[in-house]
Design an enzyme around this catalytic site. Structure first.
Site, PDB file in Angstrom:
ATOM      1  N   THR A 189       0.799  -1.232   0.000  1.00  0.00           N
ATOM      2  CA  THR A 189       0.000   0.000   0.000  1.00  0.00           C
ATOM      3  C   THR A 189       0.833   1.283   0.000  1.00  0.00           C
ATOM      4  O   THR A 189       0.268   2.371   0.141  1.00  0.00           O
ATOM      5  CB  THR A 189      -0.933   0.021   1.224  1.00  0.00           C
ATOM      6  OG1 THR A 189      -0.145  -0.081   2.422  1.00  0.00           O
ATOM      7  CG2 THR A 189      -1.932  -1.122   1.168  1.00  0.00           C
ATOM      8  N   TYR A 233       0.710   1.634  -8.063  1.00  0.00           N
ATOM      9  CA  TYR A 233      -0.128   0.942  -7.079  1.00  0.00           C
ATOM     10  C   TYR A 233      -1.465   0.555  -7.699  1.00  0.00           C
ATOM     11  O   TYR A 233      -1.916  -0.593  -7.585  1.00  0.00           O
ATOM     12  CB  TYR A 233      -0.341   1.834  -5.857  1.00  0.00           C
ATOM     13  CG  TYR A 233      -1.418   1.349  -4.920  1.00  0.00           C
ATOM     14  CD1 TYR A 233      -1.233   0.208  -4.153  1.00  0.00           C
ATOM     15  CD2 TYR A 233      -2.623   2.048  -4.803  1.00  0.00           C
ATOM     16  CE1 TYR A 233      -2.234  -0.242  -3.286  1.00  0.00           C
ATOM     17  CE2 TYR A 233      -3.621   1.603  -3.937  1.00  0.00           C
ATOM     18  CZ  TYR A 233      -3.424   0.468  -3.188  1.00  0.00           C
ATOM     19  OH  TYR A 233      -4.404   0.025  -2.337  1.00  0.00           O
TER      20      TYR A 233
END
Length: 266
Positions: free
Chosen positions: A74, A143
């Site tokens: 993350t 991401y």
């Protein structure tokens, strides 16, 4: 906590939860603590999600019937570094693919996978729907690209089983749930805790007001994931956020004012 599909569980096969130490993982421990079925929670020290062999070894060892994947890479900004891109894709795309390929072969197997609104390019002024197109990929951050690749890998794994042996697949009633969410807060590091800490250290904070999203409780997400796993809901992608919206600035103001009114200080 009792759900209809959990009655079909083979108690020789546990529910396997990845991401034990994250915000959703901690909330899942609370949700599942009284479930009358074996549950195994795994953290980084138990399984290296960047290693195919480590994941395979864990799956073969526990032979789960249900997998809840609350683990993810993350570090959005760090993922942009070339040296981190491979790690982000390993954890966010390749690891879910392995989980999906495994559980899609298990009778009544279920995969719950948490994803993100970062799979969208943030070009829409209203809320995104499950039917909206993701990407385009070249407009997403690394991401977002890695999380989108994970979603696609899960769907492909289940579709492959469905297409190759339709009758067998139907008999197994194997399903997946991809839960897209945003702005998660719970036990652990998050935006709200950061704002409260900074407010205690500084006289003035500057927070962007032009980015809008939906703050989502990790406890609510955990409960939803367990409910989905224990239901008869069809496989698919679901947007998992509560009603409402705010900006980062609005959320910061709310958090600080609420903490002050509760006498917790800032």
């Amino acid at each position: 906590m009792s759900y209809s599909s959990f009655e079909l569980l083979d108690h020789a096969r546990p529910i396997l939860v990845f991401g034990r130490d994250g915000q959703v993982g901690k909330a899942l421990q609370i949700c599942l603590k009284d479930l009358k079925a074996p549950v195994v929670f795994l953290g980084r020290s138990d399984c290296d999600l960047s290693s195919e062999s480590s994941i395979t070894q864990v799956l073969n060892r526990y032979q789960p019937q249900v997998i809840i994947n609350a683990a993810a890479y993350t570090a959005v900004d760090k993922a942009e570094d070339v040296s981190q891109r491979e790690l982000a894709f390993a954890i966010n795309a390749k690891a879910p693919a392995l989980m999906a390929k495994y559980i899609a072969q298990v009778s009544h197997g279920i995969l719950v996978h948490y994803s993100t609104d970062y799979v969208f390019a943030d070009t829409k002024e209203t809320a995104y729907l499950e039917s909206d197109s993701t990407g385009p990929v070249d407009s997403l951050c690394v991401y977002g690209q890695s999380k989108l690749a994970g979603e696609q890998a899960i769907k492909e794994a289940f579709n492959l089983v469905h297409d190759s042996a339709h009758a067998t697949y139907q008999d197994k009633f194997t399903r997946y749930f991809i839960l897209r969410t945003s702005w998660v807060y719970g036990e652990g590091g998050n935006f709200i805790r950061t704002m409260l800490r900074l407010a205690a250290e500084r006289d003035q904070l500057k927070v962007v007001a032009d980015q809008v999203g939906v703050p989502t409780s990790a406890q609510w997400l955990a409960e939803l994931g367990v409910q989905m796993a224990g239901s008869r809901v069809e496989s698919g992608i679901y947007h998992a956020v509560p009603d409402g919206e705010t900006s980062w600035h609005g959320l910061a103001v709310f958090a600080i004012e609420t903490a002050a009114s509760c006498g917790e200080g800032v």
